[in-house]
Design an enzyme around this catalytic site. Structure first.
Site, PDB file in Angstrom:
ATOM      1  N   HIS A 249     -29.938  29.262  35.505  1.00 15.65           N
ATOM      2  CA  HIS A 249     -29.858  30.557  34.830  1.00 15.65           C
ATOM      3  C   HIS A 249     -28.489  30.713  34.134  1.00 15.65           C
ATOM      4  CE1 HIS A 249     -33.227  33.267  35.010  1.00 15.65           C
ATOM      5  NE2 HIS A 249     -32.456  34.325  34.883  1.00 15.65           N
TER       6      HIS A 249
ATOM      7  N   ASP B 296     -28.720  36.648  29.713  1.00 19.42           N
ATOM      8  CA  ASP B 296     -30.053  37.063  29.266  1.00 19.42           C
ATOM      9  C   ASP B 296     -30.596  35.971  28.347  1.00 19.42           C
ATOM     10  OD1 ASP B 296     -32.300  38.606  29.012  1.00 19.42           O
ATOM     11  OD2 ASP B 296     -31.490  39.890  27.437  1.00 19.42           O
ATOM     12  N   GLY B 297     -31.922  35.889  28.230  1.00 17.00           N
ATOM     13  CA  GLY B 297     -32.539  34.926  27.326  1.00 17.00           C
ATOM     14  C   GLY B 297     -32.827  33.571  27.940  1.00 17.00           C
TER      15      GLY B 297
ATOM     16  N   ARG C 149     -36.617  32.421  27.420  1.00 16.13           N
ATOM     17  CA  ARG C 149     -36.918  32.047  26.038  1.00 16.13           C
ATOM     18  C   ARG C 149     -36.309  30.705  25.668  1.00 16.13           C
ATOM     19  NH1 ARG C 149     -34.718  37.638  23.944  1.00 16.13           N
ATOM     20  NH2 ARG C 149     -34.225  37.784  26.164  1.00 16.13           N
ATOM     21  N   ILE C 150     -35.036  30.514  26.050  1.00 19.96           N
ATOM     22  CA  ILE C 150     -34.359  29.265  25.713  1.00 19.96           C
ATOM     23  C   ILE C 150     -34.928  28.099  26.522  1.00 19.96           C
ATOM     24  CG2 ILE C 150     -32.167  28.034  25.767  1.00 19.96           C
ATOM     25  CD1 ILE C 150     -32.365  30.056  23.518  1.00 19.96           C
ATOM     26  N   GLY C 151     -35.247  28.330  27.785  1.00 21.84           N
ATOM     27  CA  GLY C 151     -35.807  27.265  28.617  1.00 21.84           C
ATOM     28  C   GLY C 151     -37.123  26.751  28.060  1.00 21.84           C
TER      29      GLY C 151
END
Length: 332
Positions: A177, A181-182, A185-187
């Site tokens: 993590h 935030d995000g 989405r990025i993963g």
């Protein structure tokens, strides 16, 4: 070299073989005359699915309007999330999945105007919650750069199959993590980038859309892998999702989708996940109310009414009789 803990099950081996066969068939499908439009459709599905997992309520038709430069009425933050995702996926070919610097660039684009430290790893602790219950406490912030460095080194040097590496990376990334935030989405984007090294068709395969349809199972797979200190469970889950997505997309046909003057492309490609759920509820009970739909889907009454209105405008449902004593007729 650090190696993430995971095991390869017999199911994993079978899924890799099945996926490899389906990829070639899907590649042929993507070479047909309507391939350009189908790529646009799948890009919209990818964006809608990935953002919906994070709580974004915009439908595929609304995302299509944003993509086409049209104005829509929706929460400003959700519109910004879509615009950012469009920019990020438009930059797909510029990202090197083995580059930490490109990871940070992608995060900067994906979270522009949404978070304060966009494009940078988090500086504080972060946990993943289910309601008020803490289900995962991420590693301390000062460990993030080192953990990410080790993960990318493994990604570059490991001899494991790219299908496996993409799933392991996805799990480990969510475990670390690295951003405030995000991360989700990025993963998911980064798994697609890694898969793109296996075959270009993965750029246009909306795995995110199917993950959203099985959202609880997605989180369960992550949690079970964490409990087992082994991402094998998550590998099998994601490979199954990839397999099912490829299998489902083999026969995609645009010409069979119904066009209307109200919807720029086709009704069939502009039906969002929540709209599909509404249709399923209407098929089971054609006298169900907007309030009952809202309760079953866990959404607001206003959102439920907006979904029904959208389906009516697309010519997919119509009201027969009065609001009190009538029923819903599904047209397509």
């Amino acid at each position: 070299m650090y190696t993430p803990p995971f095991t390869i099950s017999p199911r994993t081996i079978h899924l890799i073989a099945d996926i490899s066969a389906l990829v070639e068939r899907y590649a042929i499908r993507m070479e047909q005359e309507d391939a350009l439009l189908l790529r646009k459709i799948n890009r919209i599905k990818t964006i809608q699915g990935s953002l919906a997992i994070e709580g974004n309520t915009l439908s595929e038709s609304q995302i299509t309007d944003i993509l086409d430069g049209k104005h829509i009425v929706a929460p400003i933050r959700e519109i910004q999330e879509v615009r950012n995702a469009i920019k990020t996926y438009n930059s797909y070919h510029t990202f090197d999945p083995y580059s930490v610097d490109d990871l940070l660039i992608a995060h900067k684009i994906m979270t522009e105007a949404l978070v304060d430290n966009t494009g940078h790893f988090r500086q504080g602790g972060v946990g993943v919650f289910a309601g008020t219950q803490l289900i995962h406490m991420a590693p301390p912030a000062d460990r993030v750069p080192y953990l990410i460095k080790d993960l990318f080194e493994w990604l570059r040097k490991s001899d494991d199959h790219l299908l496996i590496k993409s799933c392991v990376f996805h799990y480990e990334f969510e475990f670390i993590h690295p951003f405030s935030d995000g991360n989700g989405r990025i993963g998911r984007l980064w798994q697609s980038l890694i898969l793109g090294k296996l075959h270009p068709v993965f750029e246009h395969l909306p795995v995110e859309n199917m993950v959203f349809a099985n959202q609880q199972a997605y989180y369960n797979a992550i949690n079970r892998s964490t409990d087992a200190v082994n991402s094998g469970i998550f590998i099998d889950f994601m490979l199954q999702e990839i397999y099912e997505t490829l299998k489902k997309r083999q026969g995609d046909s645009i010409v069979t989708m119904k066009a209307t003057k109200d919807v720029g492309i086709n009704v069939g490609i502009n039906v969002g996940i929540n709209e599909q759920k509404v249709l399923e509820l209407l098929r089971k009970n054609n006298q169900i109310t907007a309030k009952e739909i809202a309760g079953l889907l866990g959404i607001s009454l206003r959102h439920s009414e907006r979904l029904i209105t959208s389906l009516k405008q697309k010519g997919m449902i119509q009201r027969v009789g009065s609001n009190k004593n009538g029923y819903w007729e599904i047209i397509v």
